[in-house]
Design a protein around this motif. Structure first.
Motif, PDB file in Angstrom:
ATOM      1  N   HIS A  39     -28.683  17.068  -2.814  1.00 26.86           N
ATOM      2  CA  HIS A  39     -27.903  18.205  -2.334  1.00 26.86           C
ATOM      3  C   HIS A  39     -26.656  18.374  -3.198  1.00 26.86           C
ATOM      4  O   HIS A  39     -25.903  17.436  -3.404  1.00 26.86           O
ATOM      5  N   GLY A  40     -26.462  19.554  -3.720  1.00 26.84           N
ATOM      6  CA  GLY A  40     -25.293  19.829  -4.539  1.00 26.84           C
ATOM      7  C   GLY A  40     -25.476  19.450  -6.001  1.00 26.84           C
ATOM      8  O   GLY A  40     -24.534  19.577  -6.787  1.00 26.84           O
ATOM      9  N   ALA A  41     -26.640  18.954  -6.376  1.00 26.35           N
ATOM     10  CA  ALA A  41     -26.905  18.514  -7.756  1.00 26.35           C
ATOM     11  C   ALA A  41     -25.789  17.602  -8.268  1.00 26.35           C
ATOM     12  O   ALA A  41     -25.287  17.756  -9.368  1.00 26.35           O
ATOM     13  N   LEU A  42     -25.425  16.614  -7.442  1.00 26.52           N
ATOM     14  CA  LEU A  42     -24.324  15.701  -7.777  1.00 26.52           C
ATOM     15  C   LEU A  42     -24.785  14.518  -8.626  1.00 26.52           C
ATOM     16  O   LEU A  42     -23.960  13.813  -9.195  1.00 26.52           O
ATOM     17  N   HIS A  43     -26.090  14.278  -8.678  1.00 25.13           N
ATOM     18  CA  HIS A  43     -26.641  13.133  -9.421  1.00 25.13           C
ATOM     19  C   HIS A  43     -25.900  11.840  -9.051  1.00 25.13           C
ATOM     20  O   HIS A  43     -25.363  11.161  -9.912  1.00 25.13           O
ATOM     21  N   PRO A  44     -25.934  11.474  -7.761  1.00 23.54           N
ATOM     22  CA  PRO A  44     -25.143  10.324  -7.303  1.00 23.54           C
ATOM     23  C   PRO A  44     -25.830   8.979  -7.492  1.00 23.54           C
ATOM     24  O   PRO A  44     -25.953   8.191  -6.550  1.00 23.54           O
ATOM     25  N   TRP A  45     -26.312   8.706  -8.713  1.00 19.50           N
ATOM     26  CA  TRP A  45     -27.048   7.474  -8.932  1.00 19.50           C
ATOM     27  C   TRP A  45     -26.594   6.781 -10.202  1.00 19.50           C
ATOM     28  O   TRP A  45     -26.157   7.416 -11.159  1.00 19.50           O
ATOM     29  N   LYS A  95     -23.462   6.543  -6.608  1.00 17.97           N
ATOM     30  CA  LYS A  95     -22.204   6.929  -7.256  1.00 17.97           C
ATOM     31  C   LYS A  95     -21.673   8.154  -6.508  1.00 17.97           C
ATOM     32  O   LYS A  95     -21.607   9.253  -7.042  1.00 17.97           O
ATOM     33  N   ALA A  96     -21.338   7.953  -5.256  1.00 17.00           N
ATOM     34  CA  ALA A  96     -20.921   9.056  -4.398  1.00 17.00           C
ATOM     35  C   ALA A  96     -19.510   9.524  -4.749  1.00 17.00           C
ATOM     36  O   ALA A  96     -18.662   8.729  -5.153  1.00 17.00           O
ATOM     37  N   VAL A  97     -19.307  10.822  -4.595  1.00 19.41           N
ATOM     38  CA  VAL A  97     -17.997  11.426  -4.844  1.00 19.41           C
ATOM     39  C   VAL A  97     -17.611  12.277  -3.647  1.00 19.41           C
ATOM     40  O   VAL A  97     -18.478  12.776  -2.919  1.00 19.41           O
ATOM     41  N   ALA A  98     -16.314  12.427  -3.441  1.00 17.14           N
ATOM     42  CA  ALA A  98     -15.846  13.295  -2.359  1.00 17.14           C
ATOM     43  C   ALA A  98     -16.315  14.720  -2.655  1.00 17.14           C
ATOM     44  O   ALA A  98     -16.168  15.219  -3.774  1.00 17.14           O
ATOM     45  N   HIS A  99     -16.902  15.352  -1.651  1.00 17.12           N
ATOM     46  CA  HIS A  99     -17.423  16.709  -1.829  1.00 17.12           C
ATOM     47  C   HIS A  99     -17.292  17.443  -0.498  1.00 17.12           C
ATOM     48  O   HIS A  99     -17.585  16.873   0.550  1.00 17.12           O
ATOM     49  N   PRO A 100     -16.873  18.705  -0.527  1.00 20.67           N
ATOM     50  CA  PRO A 100     -16.656  19.425   0.737  1.00 20.67           C
ATOM     51  C   PRO A 100     -17.921  19.683   1.543  1.00 20.67           C
ATOM     52  O   PRO A 100     -17.843  19.859   2.759  1.00 20.67           O
ATOM     53  N   LYS A 101     -19.096  19.699   0.912  1.00 19.00           N
ATOM     54  CA  LYS A 101     -20.330  20.020   1.632  1.00 19.00           C
ATOM     55  C   LYS A 101     -21.338  18.884   1.682  1.00 19.00           C
ATOM     56  O   LYS A 101     -22.297  18.946   2.441  1.00 19.00           O
ATOM     57  N   VAL A 102     -21.150  17.859   0.855  1.00 23.68           N
ATOM     58  CA  VAL A 102     -22.129  16.778   0.779  1.00 23.68           C
ATOM     59  C   VAL A 102     -21.439  15.460   1.136  1.00 23.68           C
ATOM     60  O   VAL A 102     -20.727  14.892   0.311  1.00 23.68           O
ATOM     61  N   PRO A 103     -21.630  14.980   2.360  1.00 24.33           N
ATOM     62  CA  PRO A 103     -20.962  13.740   2.760  1.00 24.33           C
ATOM     63  C   PRO A 103     -21.429  12.536   1.937  1.00 24.33           C
ATOM     64  O   PRO A 103     -22.527  12.535   1.375  1.00 24.33           O
TER      65      PRO A 103
END
Length: 182
Positions: A39-45, A95-103
């Protein structure tokens, strides 16, 4: 093997030997991880690959953390030897980042999906794997040793290699015990 058969036959394999996936096979496994829901194309890996001496280095890090936790000598030894149970261990990090829509939790779930996708890609190519976890993966001192950021979280250790045992197909769980209609 078609995708549905692969999913229905998914199985963890804890007894793994050489060879580990290499070359294009490994690249496809990693690419499968990068296709996890995101979700959000954050690539949290982040995928940290340990093979060869890297497994011993990872084992030493785990043993040091177990020592810091005042665990028994037996537990420290088990932690040191854990990565040696397979020819390759991939530490999967959210590799999570603060994001307004993706907890953050959703980003961690995404990294967990990456583990499953990689295990399935390994199995599809004739390799075996098992997703391992444990309390050490939450220890900040291990995160520092792996040079992770404060908000990063290890979601698991994916052990990969060639199955060294005959696989026994487990029966399916009873759907009625796990499914209900609203």
């Amino acid at each position: 093997m078609d995708a549905l058969t692969l999913l229905l036959q998914r199985q963890s394999v804890g007894q793994l030997s050489s060879p580990a996936p290499q070359g294009e096979v490994l690249q496809r496994i990693l690419q499968a991880g990068l296709r996890a829901p995101d979700h959000g194309a954050l690539h949290p890996w982040l995928f940290l690959i340990a093979e060869g001496e890297g497994r011993a280095r990872l084992g030493n890090m785990l043993a040091e953390v177990a020592t810091e936790r005042n665990e028994s000598a037996e537990s420290v030894l088990k932690a040191r030897q854990a990565p040696l149970r397979a020819p390759m261990v991939i530490t999967v990090v959210a590799k999570a980042v603060a994001h307004p829509k993706v907890p953050l939790f959703e980003q961690q779930l995404s990294a967990g999906c990456a583990v499953m996708a990689m295990q399935m890609a390994a199995q599809a190519q004739g390799f075996g794997g098992i997703w391992r976890s444990g309390p050490l993966m939450f220890e900040r001192s291990l995160h520092r040793a792996l040079q992770l950021a404060e908000q990063d979280q290890i979601v698991g250790f994916l052990y990969l290699g060639t199955p060294s045992v005959d696989l026994r197909r487990e029966p399916y769980a009873d759907l009625a015990a796990h499914v209900r209609s609203l």
